[in-house]
Design a protein around this motif. Sequence first.
Motif, PDB file in Angstrom:
ATOM      1  N   ASN A  18       0.842  -1.413  -0.352  1.00  0.00           N
ATOM      2  CA  ASN A  18      -0.125   0.197  -0.061  1.00  0.00           C
ATOM      3  C   ASN A  18       0.735   1.034   0.193  1.00  0.00           C
ATOM      4  O   ASN A  18       0.348   2.639   0.085  1.00  0.00           O
ATOM      5  N   GLN A 178      -4.808   7.760  -0.925  1.00  0.00           N
ATOM      6  CA  GLN A 178      -5.716   6.381  -1.376  1.00  0.00           C
ATOM      7  C   GLN A 178      -6.042   5.997  -0.146  1.00  0.00           C
ATOM      8  O   GLN A 178      -6.703   5.222   0.156  1.00  0.00           O
ATOM      9  N   LEU A 180      -5.097   6.379   3.007  1.00  0.00           N
ATOM     10  CA  LEU A 180      -4.140   5.637   3.518  1.00  0.00           C
ATOM     11  C   LEU A 180      -2.660   6.346   4.301  1.00  0.00           C
ATOM     12  O   LEU A 180      -3.268   7.612   3.348  1.00  0.00           O
TER      13      LEU A 180
END
Length: 197
Positions: A18, A178, A180
């Motif tokens: 991520n 996004q 995060l």
Amino acid sequence: MVLRWTASNPVAMVIDANWPESAECLYTRNELERALDRLSREIGDRLTGPEPLLVLTVMHGGLVTAGHLLPRLSMPLETDYVHASRYGHRMDGDDQLRWLHRPATPLAGRRILIVDDILDQGLTLKGLVEACRAQGALSIHTAALVQKRLPDPPAVEADFVGLTVPDRFVFGFGMDYQGLWRNAPGLYAVPESDGGH
């Protein structure tokens, strides 16, 4: 490989699927803390007054900035929040301001400080200032942890700015990538090929 930051090693980062590849650290946590120290001094010098200051935190990004800034202010204050956004989880904004929560505190006759994470085009901040003015606020000041260096001036200037960043998509210390990494302990920029605003 997963590398995690800890209190003793705040520069180390979590690297996983991520995390944006090749993200560049623009400011370390120590540099952000020094900017917050300066912001608190400037705000204290200009906004100390007989009546409590009402601080409106712009969610979600302004949460981390306010959480670090408010304990540095040695003046009586009240807090509330506003949630208005132009981004959602996308990386490019549009001109429509989406209101998700307006302040519950009456604003008429109040001295207000709006605290946000980043000032870029200034459209969100301008809309918030206009909303406070329409409700009869006595005075309205604005603070942003960072301001983007853009070719055109923003729709509204912040009264207090901690640091400047290039015209790239930045995240960390309250700003998301996004949805995060608001918890990243520094300020990072994604590669220019990965998008920006």
